[in-house]
Scaffold this motif. Sequence first.
Motif, PDB file in Angstrom:
ATOM      1  N   GLN A  37       0.839  -1.197   0.000  1.00 56.53           N
ATOM      2  CA  GLN A  37       0.000   0.000   0.000  1.00 56.53           C
ATOM      3  C   GLN A  37       0.878   1.253   0.000  1.00 56.53           C
ATOM      4  O   GLN A  37       1.814   1.372   0.790  1.00 56.53           O
ATOM      5  N   ILE A  38       0.581   2.174  -0.885  1.00 56.81           N
ATOM      6  CA  ILE A  38       1.319   3.426  -1.001  1.00 56.81           C
ATOM      7  C   ILE A  38       0.416   4.556  -0.531  1.00 56.81           C
ATOM      8  O   ILE A  38      -0.653   4.792  -1.109  1.00 56.81           O
ATOM      9  N   GLY A  39       0.815   5.220   0.533  1.00 62.30           N
ATOM     10  CA  GLY A  39       0.051   6.358   1.021  1.00 62.30           C
ATOM     11  C   GLY A  39       0.353   7.598   0.199  1.00 62.30           C
ATOM     12  O   GLY A  39       1.511   7.866  -0.141  1.00 62.30           O
ATOM     13  N   ILE A  40      -0.676   8.351  -0.132  1.00 62.21           N
ATOM     14  CA  ILE A  40      -0.514   9.582  -0.901  1.00 62.21           C
ATOM     15  C   ILE A  40      -1.263  10.695  -0.155  1.00 62.21           C
ATOM     16  O   ILE A  40      -2.451  10.555   0.149  1.00 62.21           O
ATOM     17  N   GLU A  41      -0.539  11.776   0.136  1.00 66.59           N
ATOM     18  CA  GLU A  41      -1.127  12.880   0.899  1.00 66.59           C
ATOM     19  C   GLU A  41      -0.732  14.208   0.276  1.00 66.59           C
ATOM     20  O   GLU A  41       0.430  14.419  -0.080  1.00 66.59           O
ATOM     21  N   TYR A  42      -1.705  15.081   0.128  1.00 61.57           N
ATOM     22  CA  TYR A  42      -1.441  16.457  -0.270  1.00 61.57           C
ATOM     23  C   TYR A  42      -1.445  17.335   0.967  1.00 61.57           C
ATOM     24  O   TYR A  42      -2.426  17.343   1.732  1.00 61.57           O
ATOM     25  N   LEU A  43      -0.348  18.068   1.180  1.00 60.25           N
ATOM     26  CA  LEU A  43      -0.242  19.032   2.276  1.00 60.25           C
ATOM     27  C   LEU A  43      -0.348  20.426   1.671  1.00 60.25           C
ATOM     28  O   LEU A  43       0.448  20.793   0.793  1.00 60.25           O
ATOM     29  N   ILE A  44      -1.316  21.196   2.122  1.00 61.65           N
ATOM     30  CA  ILE A  44      -1.579  22.520   1.562  1.00 61.65           C
ATOM     31  C   ILE A  44      -1.299  23.574   2.623  1.00 61.65           C
ATOM     32  O   ILE A  44      -1.935  23.568   3.695  1.00 61.65           O
ATOM     33  N   ASP A  45      -0.339  24.425   2.344  1.00 65.01           N
ATOM     34  CA  ASP A  45       0.007  25.534   3.251  1.00 65.01           C
ATOM     35  C   ASP A  45      -0.402  26.837   2.565  1.00 65.01           C
ATOM     36  O   ASP A  45       0.298  27.340   1.683  1.00 65.01           O
ATOM     37  N   ASN A  46      -1.555  27.363   2.962  1.00 67.62           N
ATOM     38  CA  ASN A  46      -2.131  28.548   2.312  1.00 67.62           C
ATOM     39  C   ASN A  46      -1.750  29.806   3.091  1.00 67.62           C
ATOM     40  O   ASN A  46      -2.394  30.152   4.078  1.00 67.62           O
ATOM     41  N   ILE A  47      -0.692  30.480   2.645  1.00 70.22           N
ATOM     42  CA  ILE A  47      -0.277  31.715   3.314  1.00 70.22           C
ATOM     43  C   ILE A  47      -0.748  32.934   2.514  1.00 70.22           C
ATOM     44  O   ILE A  47      -0.302  34.063   2.758  1.00 70.22           O
ATOM     45  N   SER A  48      -1.671  32.677   1.578  1.00 74.53           N
ATOM     46  CA  SER A  48      -2.206  33.789   0.796  1.00 74.53           C
ATOM     47  C   SER A  48      -3.376  34.431   1.550  1.00 74.53           C
ATOM     48  O   SER A  48      -3.759  33.998   2.633  1.00 74.53           O
ATOM     49  N   ALA A  49      -3.945  35.459   0.944  1.00 73.89           N
ATOM     50  CA  ALA A  49      -5.089  36.155   1.530  1.00 73.89           C
ATOM     51  C   ALA A  49      -6.410  35.635   0.973  1.00 73.89           C
ATOM     52  O   ALA A  49      -7.476  36.215   1.269  1.00 73.89           O
ATOM     53  N   GLU A  50      -6.368  34.603   0.178  1.00 74.60           N
ATOM     54  CA  GLU A  50      -7.571  34.077  -0.451  1.00 74.60           C
ATOM     55  C   GLU A  50      -7.825  32.632  -0.003  1.00 74.60           C
ATOM     56  O   GLU A  50      -6.912  31.903   0.354  1.00 74.60           O
ATOM     57  N   ARG A  51      -9.081  32.259  -0.039  1.00 74.38           N
ATOM     58  CA  ARG A  51      -9.426  30.871   0.249  1.00 74.38           C
ATOM     59  C   ARG A  51      -8.967  29.991  -0.911  1.00 74.38           C
ATOM     60  O   ARG A  51      -9.132  30.357  -2.076  1.00 74.38           O
ATOM     61  N   TRP A  52      -8.409  28.836  -0.559  1.00 71.58           N
ATOM     62  CA  TRP A  52      -7.924  27.881  -1.562  1.00 71.58           C
ATOM     63  C   TRP A  52      -8.863  26.684  -1.590  1.00 71.58           C
ATOM     64  O   TRP A  52      -9.285  26.178  -0.541  1.00 71.58           O
ATOM     65  N   SER A  53      -9.185  26.189  -2.774  1.00 75.34           N
ATOM     66  CA  SER A  53     -10.055  25.019  -2.873  1.00 75.34           C
ATOM     67  C   SER A  53      -9.709  24.222  -4.120  1.00 75.34           C
ATOM     68  O   SER A  53      -9.321  24.787  -5.156  1.00 75.34           O
ATOM     69  N   ALA A  54      -9.814  22.933  -4.023  1.00 75.91           N
ATOM     70  CA  ALA A  54      -9.573  22.037  -5.158  1.00 75.91           C
ATOM     71  C   ALA A  54     -10.207  20.692  -4.853  1.00 75.91           C
ATOM     72  O   ALA A  54     -10.689  20.440  -3.734  1.00 75.91           O
ATOM     73  N   VAL A  55     -10.189  19.838  -5.837  1.00 77.38           N
ATOM     74  CA  VAL A  55     -10.710  18.481  -5.707  1.00 77.38           C
ATOM     75  C   VAL A  55      -9.598  17.521  -6.100  1.00 77.38           C
ATOM     76  O   VAL A  55      -8.940  17.698  -7.130  1.00 77.38           O
ATOM     77  N   PHE A  56      -9.377  16.514  -5.277  1.00 76.81           N
ATOM     78  CA  PHE A  56      -8.367  15.497  -5.580  1.00 76.81           C
ATOM     79  C   PHE A  56      -8.946  14.480  -6.563  1.00 76.81           C
ATOM     80  O   PHE A  56     -10.120  14.113  -6.484  1.00 76.81           O
TER      81      PHE A  56
END
Length: 557
Positions: free
Chosen positions: A196-215
């Motif tokens: 089993q291979i674990g896959i993780e996205y780490l998102i560090d949002n230091i901007s002034a806007e909301r961030w959104s996406a779909v994996f």
Amino acid sequence: MDWQRNGLLAGILLVAVLLFSQWLGFSEARKPEPTAEQLLIPDQQQLPTALVDELVDEAAAQSDLPQLSGSAAQLPAVTGTTNSRLVTVESEQFTVVIDSYGGDIVQVKLKQHLTEPQAKGGRPFTLLTRTQNNTYIAKSGLVGVNATDTRDGRPQFTVARDNVEVDTGIEQLDLVTRQAGVLLTKRFTFTPGSYQIGIEYLIDNISAERWSAVFYGQINRDSHQPLVNATGVQPYLGAALRTAEKNYRKVTFGDMQEGKLQESIRGGWVAMLQHYFIGAWIPPQDATNHFSLRQIGGQDLYVMGYTSEPIVVEPGQSGSYKTSFYAGPKDQDTLAELAEYLDLTIDYGFLWLLAKPIFTLMQWIHNVVGNWGWSIILLTVVIKLVLYPLSAASLKSMAKMRKLQPEMARLKDLYGDDRQKMSAELMGLYKKHKVNPAGGCLPVLLQMPVFIALYWVLLESVEIRHSSFIFWLTDLSAKDPYFVLPLIMGASMFFMQRLQPMPPDPMQAKIMQIMPIAFTFFFMLFPAGLVLYWTTNNLLSMAQQVIVNRQIENGKG
């Protein structure tokens, strides 16, 4: 007598048809595997932008999130090379190659599962690959409002090392990229002893806007058959997933050619199945996931994957998304632990209710004796003991008929030219001595469901693949290379018939005499483990028949 003769012939014909159908399937499934080609290097690959476009459309329809507007702060440059690179991960289980362009898994070689037995020079089995003539990769990324994968291309990740060794502890490989004001890390996690291979996205949002996406996680594959087949029944090659209506639904390449299939379910999984092995995306089981399977633009390329619920990270916050991809053997216990009903991908056919306990019992015996050959022999002993109450009456009937052979011969001399009178006299003789002339078929017919179930166990259970027994038998899942077992099996059938009375009808007698020869040829291309089972079964049946014959002759039956 005609109905008895026809019943006997029908039973023999049924056995022959079932054997022949299974023989066809196995003979076609054991063609040699093709050799692996050189893995394509990144600058040779073509970006199938149509796939990204479709996922972007899906993500936009699912998210209902507003588009970002305005500018965002820029992150400082990330140091390191930005050229596309292939990163190799080595563990005891497999070799995994990851492309830094997009962060896809483009090759998996299974070290514990070879192309053929090691004694014959077997190489690690290539499961996933990206070559000029074969595509089978695990692709993943982010689409939607703040996509990293767009119509213009995919992210070029920065990676600090080209090789990762997984020894005694968990190893992580980080691929890094950036958007305006957002640092994105795609982390792969490898655990010793696991496929089993674990896959993780780490998102560090230091901007002034909301961030959104779909994996999204995809399996991209062509219809290339890993085992070269011609005609006849063969192990299933295609997709499968769990749906709201079915815990295990097959989706063939033909199904995907007919149109796009979609399913939304809490938890779930989507997999690509082939003989003995599986590649599967296993999303979070506590979230609703959206599955999609389709063909791409009339090409020999198919996409099986899923998209997640929207991932939202507020300004100045951090977030993450975790999923996993399994690339390895169809191990029942492991698959059952990874996701509910994923173990159903080990397909034992229509007799799965019988095959599963057979495999469980055989596995338990193997844990004790440590050899699959002896496990099959001991399994046969157990099955014979379980079925003995059902076959005992038939064995006694055959013993009585054998004892009645002189009387049957006398009736044949008296009424041989009068078939009607002969039949009537024989029926009277059978009735007087409580003999069932068709009883000889019962032991064989009782064994057929067990035989077919064991056939699928041997065909589907990767645990038995390339397992050796004794001397020349180095692979119980393959045919006996010298045909010794089939010849022993044929001889055992011949001598077993000598312990039983021959039918009075000449046609029946000829068919019974031909059966050992026909079975020998059928079994020459069956897996050696199956021939071992049938041979052991014959020898045990002979022992039982000898004992019953002596009891009848001594007047104890």
